[in-house]
Design a protein around this motif. Structure first.
Motif, PDB file in Angstrom:
ATOM      1  N   GLU A   1      -5.682  10.432  55.128  1.00  0.00           N
ATOM      2  CA  GLU A   1      -5.680  11.455  56.172  1.00  0.00           C
ATOM      3  C   GLU A   1      -7.066  12.071  56.357  1.00  0.00           C
ATOM      4  O   GLU A   1      -7.477  12.362  57.479  1.00  0.00           O
ATOM      5  N   ALA A   2      -7.780  12.271  55.249  1.00  0.00           N
ATOM      6  CA  ALA A   2      -9.092  12.920  55.328  1.00  0.00           C
ATOM      7  C   ALA A   2     -10.056  12.133  56.211  1.00  0.00           C
ATOM      8  O   ALA A   2     -10.899  12.723  56.899  1.00  0.00           O
ATOM      9  N   LYS A   3      -9.936  10.817  56.217  1.00  0.00           N
ATOM     10  CA  LYS A   3     -10.864   9.995  57.001  1.00  0.00           C
ATOM     11  C   LYS A   3     -10.796  10.337  58.481  1.00  0.00           C
ATOM     12  O   LYS A   3     -11.829  10.389  59.167  1.00  0.00           O
ATOM     13  N   ALA A   4      -9.585  10.580  58.973  1.00  0.00           N
ATOM     14  CA  ALA A   4      -9.439  10.886  60.407  1.00  0.00           C
ATOM     15  C   ALA A   4     -10.210  12.141  60.787  1.00  0.00           C
ATOM     16  O   ALA A   4     -10.738  12.244  61.905  1.00  0.00           O
ATOM     17  N   LEU A   5     -10.303  13.098  59.876  1.00  0.00           N
ATOM     18  CA  LEU A   5     -10.925  14.377  60.191  1.00  0.00           C
ATOM     19  C   LEU A   5     -12.431  14.260  60.367  1.00  0.00           C
ATOM     20  O   LEU A   5     -13.051  15.124  61.005  1.00  0.00           O
ATOM     21  N   GLN A   6     -13.042  13.213  59.839  1.00  0.00           N
ATOM     22  CA  GLN A   6     -14.470  12.980  60.062  1.00  0.00           C
ATOM     23  C   GLN A   6     -14.737  12.385  61.441  1.00  0.00           C
ATOM     24  O   GLN A   6     -15.886  12.289  61.862  1.00  0.00           O
ATOM     25  N   ILE A   7     -13.673  12.006  62.144  1.00  0.00           N
ATOM     26  CA  ILE A   7     -13.798  11.307  63.425  1.00  0.00           C
ATOM     27  C   ILE A   7     -13.371  12.176  64.603  1.00  0.00           C
ATOM     28  O   ILE A   7     -14.040  12.216  65.645  1.00  0.00           O
ATOM     29  N   VAL A   8     -12.256  12.901  64.470  1.00  0.00           N
ATOM     30  CA  VAL A   8     -11.665  13.607  65.615  1.00  0.00           C
ATOM     31  C   VAL A   8     -12.527  14.787  66.061  1.00  0.00           C
ATOM     32  O   VAL A   8     -13.288  15.356  65.284  1.00  0.00           O
ATOM     33  N   GLU A   9     -12.386  15.126  67.351  1.00  0.00           N
ATOM     34  CA  GLU A   9     -13.075  16.266  67.988  1.00  0.00           C
ATOM     35  C   GLU A   9     -14.577  16.257  67.729  1.00  0.00           C
ATOM     36  O   GLU A   9     -15.185  17.272  67.398  1.00  0.00           O
ATOM     37  N   GLY A  10     -15.150  15.083  67.904  1.00  0.00           N
ATOM     38  CA  GLY A  10     -16.581  14.889  67.692  1.00  0.00           C
ATOM     39  C   GLY A  10     -16.828  14.316  66.310  1.00  0.00           C
ATOM     40  O   GLY A  10     -16.557  14.974  65.306  1.00  0.00           O
TER      41      GLY A  10
ATOM     42  N   MET B   1      -4.061   4.272  59.756  1.00  0.00           N
ATOM     43  CA  MET B   1      -3.956   4.162  58.307  1.00  0.00           C
ATOM     44  C   MET B   1      -3.509   5.480  57.682  1.00  0.00           C
ATOM     45  O   MET B   1      -3.096   5.508  56.523  1.00  0.00           O
ATOM     46  N   GLY B   2      -3.565   6.561  58.424  1.00  0.00           N
ATOM     47  CA  GLY B   2      -3.103   7.852  57.935  1.00  0.00           C
ATOM     48  C   GLY B   2      -2.500   8.654  59.068  1.00  0.00           C
ATOM     49  O   GLY B   2      -2.529   8.246  60.227  1.00  0.00           O
ATOM     50  N   MET B   3      -1.928   9.800  58.732  1.00  0.00           N
ATOM     51  CA  MET B   3      -1.278  10.655  59.731  1.00  0.00           C
ATOM     52  C   MET B   3      -0.293   9.866  60.592  1.00  0.00           C
ATOM     53  O   MET B   3      -0.279   9.966  61.812  1.00  0.00           O
ATOM     54  N   LYS B   4       0.541   9.076  59.928  1.00  0.00           N
ATOM     55  CA  LYS B   4       1.472   8.219  60.658  1.00  0.00           C
ATOM     56  C   LYS B   4       2.554   9.019  61.363  1.00  0.00           C
ATOM     57  O   LYS B   4       3.177   8.526  62.303  1.00  0.00           O
ATOM     58  N   GLY B   5       2.787  10.244  60.913  1.00  0.00           N
ATOM     59  CA  GLY B   5       3.792  11.064  61.570  1.00  0.00           C
ATOM     60  C   GLY B   5       3.293  11.755  62.821  1.00  0.00           C
ATOM     61  O   GLY B   5       4.083  12.302  63.583  1.00  0.00           O
ATOM     62  N   SER B   6       1.984  11.745  63.045  1.00  0.00           N
ATOM     63  CA  SER B   6       1.396  12.380  64.228  1.00  0.00           C
ATOM     64  C   SER B   6       1.106  11.310  65.275  1.00  0.00           C
ATOM     65  O   SER B   6       0.237  10.466  65.073  1.00  0.00           O
ATOM     66  N   PRO B   7       1.826  11.317  66.408  1.00  0.00           N
ATOM     67  CA  PRO B   7       1.603  10.275  67.410  1.00  0.00           C
ATOM     68  C   PRO B   7       0.248  10.419  68.095  1.00  0.00           C
ATOM     69  O   PRO B   7      -0.090  11.480  68.616  1.00  0.00           O
ATOM     70  N   THR B   8      -0.526   9.347  68.063  1.00  0.00           N
ATOM     71  CA  THR B   8      -1.804   9.258  68.773  1.00  0.00           C
ATOM     72  C   THR B   8      -1.680   8.099  69.743  1.00  0.00           C
ATOM     73  O   THR B   8      -1.440   6.964  69.316  1.00  0.00           O
ATOM     74  N   ALA B   9      -1.831   8.360  71.025  1.00  0.00           N
ATOM     75  CA  ALA B   9      -1.535   7.316  72.008  1.00  0.00           C
ATOM     76  C   ALA B   9      -2.393   7.477  73.248  1.00  0.00           C
ATOM     77  O   ALA B   9      -2.915   8.557  73.540  1.00  0.00           O
ATOM     78  N   GLN B  10      -2.515   6.379  73.988  1.00  0.00           N
ATOM     79  CA  GLN B  10      -3.088   6.461  75.321  1.00  0.00           C
ATOM     80  C   GLN B  10      -2.083   7.140  76.253  1.00  0.00           C
ATOM     81  O   GLN B  10      -0.866   7.025  76.074  1.00  0.00           O
TER      82      GLN B  10
ATOM     83  N   VAL C   1      -6.349  20.061  53.296  1.00  0.00           N
ATOM     84  CA  VAL C   1      -6.107  18.760  52.668  1.00  0.00           C
ATOM     85  C   VAL C   1      -6.855  18.662  51.339  1.00  0.00           C
ATOM     86  O   VAL C   1      -6.318  18.193  50.327  1.00  0.00           O
ATOM     87  N   ALA C   2      -8.118  19.106  51.333  1.00  0.00           N
ATOM     88  CA  ALA C   2      -8.912  19.058  50.100  1.00  0.00           C
ATOM     89  C   ALA C   2      -8.280  19.923  49.012  1.00  0.00           C
ATOM     90  O   ALA C   2      -8.222  19.526  47.845  1.00  0.00           O
ATOM     91  N   GLN C   3      -7.797  21.110  49.383  1.00  0.00           N
ATOM     92  CA  GLN C   3      -7.157  21.989  48.405  1.00  0.00           C
ATOM     93  C   GLN C   3      -5.899  21.344  47.830  1.00  0.00           C
ATOM     94  O   GLN C   3      -5.641  21.410  46.615  1.00  0.00           O
ATOM     95  N   ALA C   4      -5.109  20.712  48.692  1.00  0.00           N
ATOM     96  CA  ALA C   4      -3.901  20.035  48.216  1.00  0.00           C
ATOM     97  C   ALA C   4      -4.255  18.908  47.252  1.00  0.00           C
ATOM     98  O   ALA C   4      -3.566  18.697  46.240  1.00  0.00           O
ATOM     99  N   ALA C   5      -5.327  18.165  47.536  1.00  0.00           N
ATOM    100  CA  ALA C   5      -5.753  17.084  46.654  1.00  0.00           C
ATOM    101  C   ALA C   5      -6.238  17.628  45.314  1.00  0.00           C
ATOM    102  O   ALA C   5      -5.952  17.061  44.247  1.00  0.00           O
ATOM    103  N   LEU C   6      -6.984  18.727  45.345  1.00  0.00           N
ATOM    104  CA  LEU C   6      -7.438  19.350  44.102  1.00  0.00           C
ATOM    105  C   LEU C   6      -6.249  19.844  43.278  1.00  0.00           C
ATOM    106  O   LEU C   6      -6.209  19.655  42.049  1.00  0.00           O
ATOM    107  N   ASP C   7      -5.275  20.464  43.938  1.00  0.00           N
ATOM    108  CA  ASP C   7      -4.084  20.921  43.220  1.00  0.00           C
ATOM    109  C   ASP C   7      -3.384  19.758  42.523  1.00  0.00           C
ATOM    110  O   ASP C   7      -2.941  19.871  41.374  1.00  0.00           O
TER     111      ASP C   7
END
Length: 399
Positions: free
Chosen positions: A371-380, A218-227, A269-275
């Motif tokens: 995009e922010a949602k993915a960051l709550q999930i990745v790397e733990g 649903m976000g970060m469509k330009g970053s390939p995530t694959a098996q 990302v948060a700073q960009a959203a605030l801007d």
């Protein structure tokens, strides 16, 4: 509507060299990354040309030794570079963080011979890395991974470097999966559990290695995530990193540093959203005045800015501990937890500030939220971060 340029955040930079570095990064972000971010994300385009530019500019090996082509920058500086890149486009900021994570094992645990042979190309030769730990059945429980590396017949166990390994299995949720030039792979070489895992450096063009179709996210469509599939991929023992059975400890060491990278990206990302929210609130007029005049909205903006500053201070404090050679695992988990939760809250609020426009793709606020949602999930996941923090505070769970 094009993305707004990232705000010129007052950086806490220790040297003139670091200030020049941030100036370079801001120039690249403003002219090479941000203008095309919305269009390319919508099209699912991975900006490999940007990563080549970053490599040529010395930005893909910042925290590593200059002896092998790195920038020898402290994490305090490197993370602020990540924040600037992520504010322009998360696909780029996160991509640099993942590449740095993929280099960690060799840079910290490889032999001098291995480092001299491989690190210069990895840090400044235009290569892009991926980190292969997670599997479909072992995400948060990474120690239960099933990908297996078996010694080829005739290989001599116990030798410092001798013979080949055959790796078979499938890794999941791999950033840069299928397009990376090298993979740092954790594979089982012994008993079940964390003590039976070994780290390998696998070339991206190895026979038997293949990437599946990228996940539809649903976000970060330009970053390939694959098996990434390993079908009897043959790897020389000279590409084994560290000792046999040391792989899980190497993986955890990398993740402590990687979580700080995610924290910095989240604040970007948060700073960009605030801007975006500030710009819109200053221009949008209702009842004869800018909506930024209304107290309810002003308080919302103040809360957003405060949480961003708190998150930035938290990840920088953890980085300074790391730079001083002090334990920082608890602080890294805290930074990852707080900064990614902040990014989620701030981006949701930014959509609210923009009202109906925030829900459209004409403004980047909705993209920031996805995009922010993915960051709550990745790397733990953030639930795992809470477990890590609690163990530091109260000790391991009783069984």
């Amino acid at each position: 509507m094009p993305d707004r340029a990232p705000q010129q955040v007052d950086r806490q930079l220790p040297t003139d060299e670091a200030r020049e570095l941030i100036s370079l990064v801001r120039d690249i972000a403003q002219h090479e990354i941000a203008p095309k971010a919305a269009e390319e994300e919508d099209a699912g385009h991975f900006p490999r040309e940007v990563f080549r530019l970053l490599s040529a500019s010395g930005l893909l090996g910042l925290p590593y030794d200059t002896e092998y082509g790195g920038g020898n920058q402290p994490y305090e500086v490197y993370l602020q570079v990540l924040e600037e890149l992520a504010a322009a486009r998360l696909t780029v900021g996160l991509g640099v963080s993942v590449h740095t994570l993929a280099c960690h094992a060799l840079a910290q645990y490889g032999t001098k011979e291995q480092q001299a042979e491989h690190l210069p190309a990895m840090l400044g030769g235009g290569l892009l890395g991926a980190y292969c730990l997670s599997e479909a059945s072992s995400g948060s429980d990474a120690a239960s991974l099933r990908t297996r590396a078996v010694r080829e017949a005739g290989s001599a166990p116990g030798a410092e470097h001798g013979g080949d390994w055959s790796i078979t299995g499938t890794k999941a949720w791999i950033t840069h999966g299928g397009i990376a030039d090298f993979y740092t792979v954790m594979a089982r070489t012994g008993e079940q559990g964390p003590r039976g895992i070994t780290a390998f450096l696998v070339p991206g063009d190895a026979a038997g290695l293949s990437g599946a179709a990228p996940e539809k996210k649903m976000g970060m469509k330009g970053s390939p995530t694959a098996q990434v599939h390993f079908d009897q991929v043959r790897v020389s023992d000279e590409r084994r990193i560290g000792e046999e059975g040391q792989g899980f400890a190497i993986a955890l060491s990398a993740l402590d540093s990687g979580r700080l990278g995610i924290a910095a990206c989240a604040i970007g990302v948060a700073q960009a959203a605030l801007d975006q929210a500030l710009g819109y609130a200053s221009e949008r007029r209702q009842f004869g005045r800018p909506i930024s005049d209304f107290e309810g909205l002003r308080f919302m903006l103040a809360d957003m800015a405060t949480q961003i500053e708190a998150g930035r201070a938290l990840y920088l404090a953890a980085a300074r501990l790391r730079d001083a050679g002090l334990p920082f695992s608890k602080q890294a988990a805290m930074a990852k937890l707080h900064c990614t939760d902040t990014a989620m809250k701030v981006t949701v609020d930014a959509v609210q500030v923009l009202g109906g426009y925030g829900y459209t793709a004409d403004f980047p606020a909705e993209r920031f939220m996805r995009e922010a949602k993915a960051l709550q999930i990745v790397e733990g996941t953030n639930q795992i971060q809470r477990m890590v923090i609690a163990r530091h505070l109260a000790g391991p769970e009783t069984r």
